[in-house]
Design an enzyme around this catalytic site. Structure first.
Site, PDB file in Angstrom:
ATOM      1  N   CYS A  70       0.827  -1.204   0.000  1.00  0.00           N
ATOM      2  CA  CYS A  70       0.000   0.000   0.000  1.00  0.00           C
ATOM      3  C   CYS A  70       0.865   1.260   0.000  1.00  0.00           C
ATOM      4  O   CYS A  70       2.077   1.205   0.127  1.00  0.00           O
ATOM      5  CB  CYS A  70      -0.919  -0.005   1.212  1.00  0.00           C
ATOM      6  SG  CYS A  70      -0.021   0.174   2.774  1.00  0.00           S
ATOM      7  N   ALA A  73       2.993   1.733   2.994  1.00  0.00           N
ATOM      8  CA  ALA A  73       4.177   0.868   2.971  1.00  0.00           C
ATOM      9  C   ALA A  73       5.298   1.518   2.160  1.00  0.00           C
ATOM     10  O   ALA A  73       6.469   1.469   2.535  1.00  0.00           O
ATOM     11  CB  ALA A  73       3.830  -0.506   2.393  1.00  0.00           C
ATOM     12  N   ARG A 104      11.864  -5.680   6.255  1.00  0.00           N
ATOM     13  CA  ARG A 104      12.552  -5.559   4.978  1.00  0.00           C
ATOM     14  C   ARG A 104      14.064  -5.762   5.121  1.00  0.00           C
ATOM     15  O   ARG A 104      14.788  -5.763   4.151  1.00  0.00           O
ATOM     16  CB  ARG A 104      12.231  -4.166   4.449  1.00  0.00           C
ATOM     17  CG  ARG A 104      12.717  -3.790   3.096  1.00  0.00           C
ATOM     18  CD  ARG A 104      11.982  -2.516   2.751  1.00  0.00           C
ATOM     19  NE  ARG A 104      12.460  -1.777   1.637  1.00  0.00           N
ATOM     20  CZ  ARG A 104      12.976  -0.542   1.730  1.00  0.00           C
ATOM     21  NH1 ARG A 104      13.125   0.033   2.903  1.00  0.00           N
ATOM     22  NH2 ARG A 104      13.330   0.105   0.651  1.00  0.00           N
ATOM     23  N   HIS A 204       6.014   6.336  -2.380  1.00  0.00           N
ATOM     24  CA  HIS A 204       7.364   6.828  -2.690  1.00  0.00           C
ATOM     25  C   HIS A 204       7.294   8.316  -3.038  1.00  0.00           C
ATOM     26  O   HIS A 204       8.077   9.119  -2.566  1.00  0.00           O
ATOM     27  CB  HIS A 204       7.961   6.112  -3.908  1.00  0.00           C
ATOM     28  CG  HIS A 204       8.069   4.630  -3.768  1.00  0.00           C
ATOM     29  ND1 HIS A 204       7.948   3.780  -4.843  1.00  0.00           N
ATOM     30  CD2 HIS A 204       8.284   3.841  -2.693  1.00  0.00           C
ATOM     31  CE1 HIS A 204       8.104   2.537  -4.431  1.00  0.00           C
ATOM     32  NE2 HIS A 204       8.304   2.544  -3.134  1.00  0.00           N
TER      33      HIS A 204
HETATM   34 FE1  CFM Z   1      13.083   0.294  -5.296  1.00  0.00          FE
HETATM   35 FE2  CFM Z   1      12.493  -2.023  -5.521  1.00  0.00          FE
HETATM   36 FE3  CFM Z   1      11.057  -0.348  -4.010  1.00  0.00          FE
HETATM   37 FE4  CFM Z   1      13.555  -1.107  -3.299  1.00  0.00          FE
HETATM   38 FE5  CFM Z   1      12.546  -3.073  -1.759  1.00  0.00          FE
HETATM   39 FE6  CFM Z   1      11.483  -3.935  -4.021  1.00  0.00          FE
HETATM   40 FE7  CFM Z   1      10.077  -2.309  -2.507  1.00  0.00          FE
HETATM   41 MO1  CFM Z   1      10.537  -4.742  -1.726  1.00  0.00          MO
HETATM   42  S1  CFM Z   1      14.423  -1.413  -5.160  1.00  0.00           S
HETATM   43  S2  CFM Z   1      12.577   0.786  -3.240  1.00  0.00           S
HETATM   44  S3  CFM Z   1      14.405  -1.998  -1.523  1.00  0.00           S
HETATM   45  S4  CFM Z   1      11.244  -0.479  -6.111  1.00  0.00           S
HETATM   46  S5  CFM Z   1      12.619  -4.980  -2.608  1.00  0.00           S
HETATM   47  S6  CFM Z   1      12.176  -4.005  -6.151  1.00  0.00           S
HETATM   48  S7  CFM Z   1       9.419  -3.980  -3.574  1.00  0.00           S
HETATM   49  S8  CFM Z   1      10.808  -2.803  -0.587  1.00  0.00           S
HETATM   50  S9  CFM Z   1       9.177  -0.416  -2.882  1.00  0.00           S
END
Ligand code: CFM
Length: 551
Positions: A70, A73, A104, A204
């Site tokens: 989500c 997250a 994580r 993000h």
């Molecule tokens: Fe970038 Fe990722 Fe992500 Fe990531 Fe991660 Fe991920 Fe993620 Mo899990 S590199 S920041 S450190 S998009 S592994 S492939 S899904 S937490 S939001």
């Protein structure tokens, strides 16, 4: 060192991908099938060497079991979670805080000086109850901020809104402003309610906006170091950032700030003084890079430290940018010193991994980056996809002008950033930038996953559990990479499963030492005979097979 060949010309063996695609969507109602058909793409170059268009960053069809997380997250867990000295308070029910707390495996190097802080071992939450849902939670939030301050005297406190906070309308920003004035420290909030946007990707963006607004630029001190860079989109999972920092130190490259693995708020505040931004995970952090360039004049380039060859290539890119003979020499010396151990490990392992086939369905960048490591092992990627990436992460940033902005994305604030009247300082002249581009250094660009994938491979956005099961049945890959939610159902197929989010218990996998760790891990997994002994429940109990009958 030769560049890894782009493999689009070599088709993969196995079932006809068009037929598999037809089967993947055959069981869906027509409207769902039409939608999924645009997210399941047979990767074949179109005339003009154009990668086919994929639909991404759209809502998951209700009822399809998605891998996605989500918005909260993405904001609290992913981008802000790894900062050690901000007290990150989850305003919401206790589960949101608990499940976004260190699962994580983001590591940090705790600051052990007398006034150094490390709050990552704590989980802060307002633990909302029925009472707050009915009468409002602002009072409790205020108390929580006060309590955190009294107990820890942190430099900064951040507040993250969960779903119910948005539903009942608590004004977390007003509370933060009030507490900032009252306490005299930086207190800021994130409206990252879980339901915003279509996935963690929205989180993000919200995280990037607020960090840029409330922290970046607060400290103008230009620190030591001749070649000062920020590492963006590296979260120190399993110690990846430690390995990259080790290599940088050897090369004489100074990391001003990492967003946000092994990070501190002071480094964020000072990050605009760096001379180059290196983007590791484009999806999660490109917004900060764009805004920093606009406001402060720091250029950015895409790099990748997953894979030994990719690491060497990325170091050379940094050296090319600074264009300093001593740095170039040191970078070459480090590569020459580090590569033999990697090569030796690869030579020993590759005969056992050569020709094996992988599938990767992860997040928004690793499903691409890790194909590099598999290539180094002589393995091919049969199929891959992201959970929540956007079209540019698949097809390259050149498609950005044509990306449709839908209501879900419009929901997320776009900051209006302009040149800082005093602090904008172009790091290179337009002529210097042009000369570097002419030499092959691509600024502000990312080619995406699809141009590097084998011809005829299936690229699947936001794969569902049903599709995962069917893909495994059809192709029987030698290894499948995804996350904890998928792990056990994949292992029940008798296929080894590597978590590429948390790395299971392993890592680091970045850089030179990380590559060796990864080779060893994959060798162990794909060559273990245990999987051959495993029967799925429906193989021993035929009556269970009915629910999985797609033949
Ligand atoms: Fe970038 Fe990722 Fe992500 Fe990531 Fe991660 Fe991920 Fe993620 Mo899990 S590199 S920041 S450190 S998009 S592994 S492939 S899904 S937490 S939001």
């Amino acid at each position: 060192m030769t560049e890894t060949a782009r493999s689009q010309t070599a088709p993969i063996e196995g079932p006809d991908p068009e037929k598999v695609k037809a089967e993947l969507i055959a069981k869906y109602p027509p409207k769902v099938a039409r939608k999924r058909a645009k997210q399941i793409i047979v990767n074949r170059l179109e005339p003009g060497d154009k990668v086919p268009e994929i639909t991404a960053n759209v809502r998951t069809v209700p009822g399809l079991m998605s891998q996605r997380g989500c918005c909260y997250a993405g904001c609290k867990g992913v981008v802000l979670g790894p900062t050690r000295d901000i007290v990150n308070i989850t305003h919401g029910p206790i589960g949101c805080g608990f499940y976004s707390w260190l699962t994580r495996r983001n590591q940090t190097d705790p600051d052990t000086t007398p006034d150094g802080h490390n709050f990552m071992t704590y989980c802060f939450s307002t633990d909302m109850q029925e009472k707050e849902i009915i009468f409002g939670g602002e009072k409790k939030l205020k108390q929580a901020i006060q309590e955190a301050y009294d107990n820890f005297k942190p430099k900064a406190i951040a507040v993250f809104a969960t779903c119910p906070v948005g539903l009942i309308g608590d004004d977390i920003h007003a509370v933060c402003r009030e507490m900032k004035d009252a306490l005299g420290i930086n207190v800021f909030g994130f409206s990252c309610e879980g339901y915003k946007g279509v996935s963690q990707s929205a989180g993000h963006h919200i995280a990037n906006n607020q960090i840029f607004k409330h922290v970046v630029g607060l400290d103008d001190t230009i620190g030591a170091g001749e070649f000062r860079v920020n590492l963006l989109g590296e979260y120190n999972i399993g110690g990846d950032a430690f390995e990259i920092e080790r290599i940088f130190e050897k090369c004489g490259i100074t990391t001003v700030a990492t967003f946000s693995g092994n990070s501190s708020i002071d480094a964020f505040a000072n990050s605009h003084t760096a001379d180059l931004n290196l983007i590791m995970c484009h999806r999660s952090i490109n917004y900060v890079a764009e805004m920093m360039e606009k406001k402060f004049g720091v250029p950015w380039i895409k790099i990748n430290f997953i894979g030994a060859e990719a690491t060497a290539k990325s170091l050379r890119k940094i050296a090319a940018y600074f264009d300093d003979p001593a740095l170039t020499e040191r970078v070459e010396a480090v590569i020459a010193e580090e590569l033999p151990a990697v090569q030796a490990a690869r030579d020993a392992i590759r005969p056992r991994t050569e020709g094996k086939r992988a599938m990767l369905f992860v997040g928004g960048s690793r499903a691409h980056h890790y194909q590099e490591l598999f290539r180094e092992l002589g393995m091919r990627t049969l199929s891959a996809g992201y959970e929540f990436a956007h079209r540019d992460d698949y097809e390259g940033r050149k498609v950005l002008p044509g990306v449709k902005v839908d209501a879900d994305s419009r929901n997320i604030e776009e900051l209006d950033v302009c040149q800082d009247p005093d602090r904008y300082r172009p790091r290179k002249t337009p002529a210097e930038l042009a000369a570097l581009s002419a030499k092959g250094l691509e600024f502000k660009d990312y080619q995406g996953m699809m141009p590097e994938m084998p011809e005829g491979s299936l690229v699947i956005d936001d794969i569902s559990q049903f599709e995962t099961d069917l893909m495994i049945e059809k192709y029987r890959p030698d290894i499948f990479c995804a996350g904890i939610k998928e792990k056990y159902m994949i292992q029940k197929h008798g296929i080894p499963m590597k978590q590429l989010h948390s790395y299971d218990y392993g890592g680091p996998y970045a850089g030179f030492k990380g590559a060796v760790n990864f080779y060893r891990e994959i060798d162990r997994m794909v060559n273990s005979r245990v999987w051959g002994y495993l029967k799925a429940p429906w193989q021993t109990n035929p009556e269970l097979a009915a629910t999985y009958a797609w033949e």
